[in-house]
Design an enzyme around this catalytic site. Structure first.
Site, short mmCIF file in Angstrom:
data_model
loop_
_atom_site.label_atom_id
_atom_site.label_comp_id
_atom_site.label_asym_id
_atom_site.label_seq_id
_atom_site.Cartn_x
_atom_site.Cartn_y
_atom_site.Cartn_z
N ASP A 252 0.84 -1.20 0.00
CA ASP A 252 0.00 0.00 0.00
C ASP A 252 0.87 1.26 0.00
OD1 ASP A 252 -2.28 1.47 0.02
OD2 ASP A 252 -2.84 1.02 2.09
N HIS B 48 2.80 3.06 -8.88
CA HIS B 48 2.59 1.63 -9.15
C HIS B 48 3.81 1.05 -9.87
CE1 HIS B 48 -1.37 2.00 -7.66
NE2 HIS B 48 -1.89 2.64 -8.68
N LEU C 207 10.68 -21.15 -4.18
CA LEU C 207 9.73 -20.14 -3.71
C LEU C 207 8.49 -20.07 -4.62
CD1 LEU C 207 9.12 -17.47 -1.99
CD2 LEU C 207 10.24 -16.25 -3.85
#
Ligand code: FPP
Length: 257
Positions: free
Chosen positions: A38, A55, A149
Site C-alpha cells: 500500500d 505503481h 519459492l
C-alpha cells in the site's frame, strides 16, 4: 595474528547484510509471507507524479523483495497486486495496473525460471483482460515444474468472494455426494484458492494503514501482523529483514498458553 587483525577491520555493509541474513535463516524464516503493498499513490503524490508512477516503482520493489525472499528460503510470498474493489479506480489507472503483470513478467520471468521460483495466482482469472491473462498464464505454465519459492499474485482477489465461492463448491460437492455430513476446517481450506499453500505466518502492510482490506481473511486467522509507515515504493530488503526479525521474537501460541 590474522584473527587479531580481522577483529579491528571494519566489516563492509554487504558482509553485515550477509551475516544478518544468515542469522535470520538460522532462527527459522516464516514459511509464507503475505504483503499488502500500500502507499503507491501517496508516494507518487509526494513527488508530484501521476499515481501510476507509484505503481511502476512498486512493481520494481516486488522484484527486489522476491529475490530476498528466495535468498532467505521463504516457501511462499503472496503479494496483493489488485483487489476486486480496485476496479472502482479511474479507468486509466486500472488499465495501467492490468498492464503491469506483462511488464513485470516480460523482463523478470527468465530469472524466475532460472531461480526455481513458481508463479501462481489467486483471484478471479476469468474477468481479467485477455492480455493480462496471457502474461500470467505463461508465467504459471513456464514455472510449473519449479519447486522453490512460490510467488503468488493476489490479482482481482477478494477474500469474501473467495469464501463464498468455496461455500458454493462445498454445497455442489455435497449434492453430488462427494462430501457427506459436516465438514472440518481442513476440508473447507481445500475449497479456497490457497488450497496448495500453508497459511501465511507473517503479514506485512505498508503505508501506515491498519486494516486487512478483504485480504486472506480465513488464512490470516493466526498470522503475525506487522505494519509499517513506509510506503510500498520505498520498501526494501532491509525492511523485510526487520519484519522477519520482529516476527521471530514473537511467541506464537495459536490460542494455547
Ligand atoms: C495500493 O496502493 C496498491 C495497489 C492497489 C496496487 C499494487 C500494485 C503494485 C505494487 C504493482 C505490482 C504489480 C506487479 C504485477 C508486480 P494505493 O494506490 O492504494 O496507494 P495510496 O493508498 O497511497 O493511494
Amino acid at each position: 595474528m590474522y584473527s587479531i587483525w580481522k577483529r579491528f577491520v571494519k566489516k563492509d555493509a554487504s558482509s553485515d547484510l550477509t551475516d544478518r541474513i544468515q542469522r535470520i535463516r538460522e532462527f527459522g524464516v516464516p514459511q509464507h509471507i503475505a504483503i499488502i503493498m500500500d502507499g503507491n499513490g501517496r508516494w507518487a503524490k509526494k513527488r508530484a507524479l501521476p499515481r501510476v508512477a507509484g505503481h511502476h516503482e512498486g512493481m520494481k520493489v516486488v522484484r527486489k523483495i522476491t529475490r530476498m525472499a528466495n535468498q532467505l528460503g521463504v516457501s511462499a510470498l503472496t503479494v496483493y497486486a489488485f483487489s476486486t474493489e480496485n476496479w472502482k479506480r479511474p479507468k486509466t489507472e486500472v488499465e495501467y495496473l492490468m498492464k503491469l503483470p506483462e511488464e513485470f513478467l516480460g523482463s523478470f520471468l527468465p530469472e524466475l525460471i532460472r531461480e526455481n521460483v513458481r508463479v501462481e495466482m489467486i483471484g478471479d482469472f476469468t474477468t481479467l483482460p485477455a492480455h493480462t491473462q496471457r502474461a500470467v498464464q505463461k508465467a504459471i505454465d513456464d514455472t510449473k515444474d519449479n519447486d522453490g519459492l512460490v510467488l503468488n499474485f493476489a490479482l482481482n482477489y477478494g477474500s469474501r468472494a473467495e469464501i463464498v465461492k468455496g461455500v458454493n463448491n462445498v454445497l455442489k460437492d455435497a449434492q453430488k455426494g462427494i462430501l457427506k455430513g459436516d465438514i472440518s476446517e481442513d476440508v473447507f481450506s481445500r475449497y479456497l484458492m490457497t488450497s496448495t499453500l500453508p497459511d501465511p505466518d507473517l503479514l506485512i502492510r505498508t503505508s501506515g494503514e491498519i486494516r486487512l482490506s478483504n485480504f486472506m481473511l480465513w488464512q490470516l486467522a493466526y498470522t503475525e501482523l506487522w505494519f509499517t509507515e513506509v510506503l510500498w515504493p520505498d520498501f526494501n530488503e532491509t525492511h523485510l529483514l526487520e519484519a522477519i526479525e520482529v516476527y521471530q521474537k514473537r511467541a506464537r501460541r495459536y490460542g494455547g498458553v
